[in-house]
Design an enzyme around this catalytic site. Sequence first.
Site, PDB file in Angstrom:
ATOM      1  CG  ASP A 212       5.573   3.535   1.517  1.00 57.21           C
ATOM      2  OD1 ASP A 212       5.611   4.201   2.573  1.00 57.21           O
ATOM      3  OD2 ASP A 212       4.526   3.311   0.900  1.00 57.21           O
TER       4      ASP A 212
ATOM      5  CE  LYS B 268      -0.012   5.655   7.602  1.00 51.26           C
ATOM      6  NZ  LYS B 268      -1.393   6.084   7.841  1.00 51.26           N
TER       7      LYS B 268
ATOM      8  CG  PHE C 100      -1.895   1.179   1.210  1.00 51.10           C
ATOM      9  CD1 PHE C 100      -3.103   1.076   0.554  1.00 51.10           C
ATOM     10  CD2 PHE C 100      -1.580   2.372   1.842  1.00 51.10           C
ATOM     11  CE1 PHE C 100      -4.000   2.137   0.526  1.00 51.10           C
ATOM     12  CE2 PHE C 100      -2.465   3.436   1.822  1.00 51.10           C
ATOM     13  CZ  PHE C 100      -3.681   3.322   1.161  1.00 51.10           C
TER      14      PHE C 100
END
Length: 404
Positions: free
Chosen positions: A223, A252, A138
């Site tokens: 990532d 985040k 993702f």
Amino acid sequence: MDWTPARDDFDRYMLPNYNPQGVIPVRGEGSRLWDQGGEEYIDFAGGIAVNALGHAHPALVNALKTQGEQLWHLSNVYTNEPALRLAKALVEATFADKVFFANSGGEANEAALKLARRYAHDTTGAHKNKIVSFRRSFHGRTWFTVSVGGQEKYTQGFGPVPGGIVHGDYNDLESARALVDGDTCAIMVEPVQGEGGVTPGDADFLSGLRELADAHGALLIFDEVQCGVGRTGHLYAYMGYGVTPDILTSAKALGGGFPIGAMLTTDRVAEVFGAGTHGSTYGGNPLACAVALAAIETIGRPEVLAGVQERAGIFRAELARINAKYDCFAEVRGQGLLIGAEFNARYGEQGRATLAAAIKQGLMLLVAGPNVLRFAPSLVIPETDIREGMARLDAAIDTLDAAS
């Protein structure tokens, strides 16, 4: 406006692409939250690995208040001091020479993918455009990143996906080897898959990807949107693996709850992004960068990073206790305070049911697929909150129906 919103108002006023729980939190402190009715909850979700220092952490609150009285926004027609301070801190703490700021992990990944293709185009030729990613990955919700992500459910119904993207099997180096060739511009991978089930990358797999990238003149993109900024017990997960990427994305926890994303890379790669090749109106926003600097400085302290592993040990011990009681988990995996507990065949796909049951017991947690409970709490969550939260999880699981 004298009006108190209720959960039903979400269905009335907002698009139905989310299905939030029935409670509406209105206040948070540390690892606890309170809803409109004053009910208290322990937070094991962390805003999906975002609130790495919990709620209303004094260092972040002070940074936001101080910057809020000075400068909010300029755009990238000008630079600003908070952005430069944050960039310097990230460069000095990592492999990187240069930083690009965005508003989210998806935007940071979009920038990374564009940079990789531009680098290959400018240094080799337009034919070198293949991107190798992995199933169950993702990377965001932009059209480029959701296509590179390895979950077809997120692209269904939106028309033809961009070309030049192929997917191998995570933790299967031979699968990657069969895909990477001279036309490959980038290999993109999560060192720890988050949404795909909280699955850590094998050290040999990640080091093998580094070797494949080097052999074929491709760039290796890590990532670390979910697993970075202290989550694994290292400031960034690549440090624990000893595998250095060419490009790294972060978001985040980087802002501790304030929206910000960053793409980090080397001088060699960065030079192809000349003036006007990419941009972001809000990227490098002074408010976001001031908060993110406070987050990085706080999380980067040795005692905070060491405490991640200590707290992870408590989580795992409590999950083992619950499993011994209910025989509910097939596997507990992850790194640091990004933990996945996969239900066994007896409990099956009861992830969502567990979230609903946990809310009733005063606990917030996550799922990573229909059968995996995901834990991404504050990196400084007190031990008392861990144990009390696990007692509430125990009570929630007690209400589920296991298959015979």
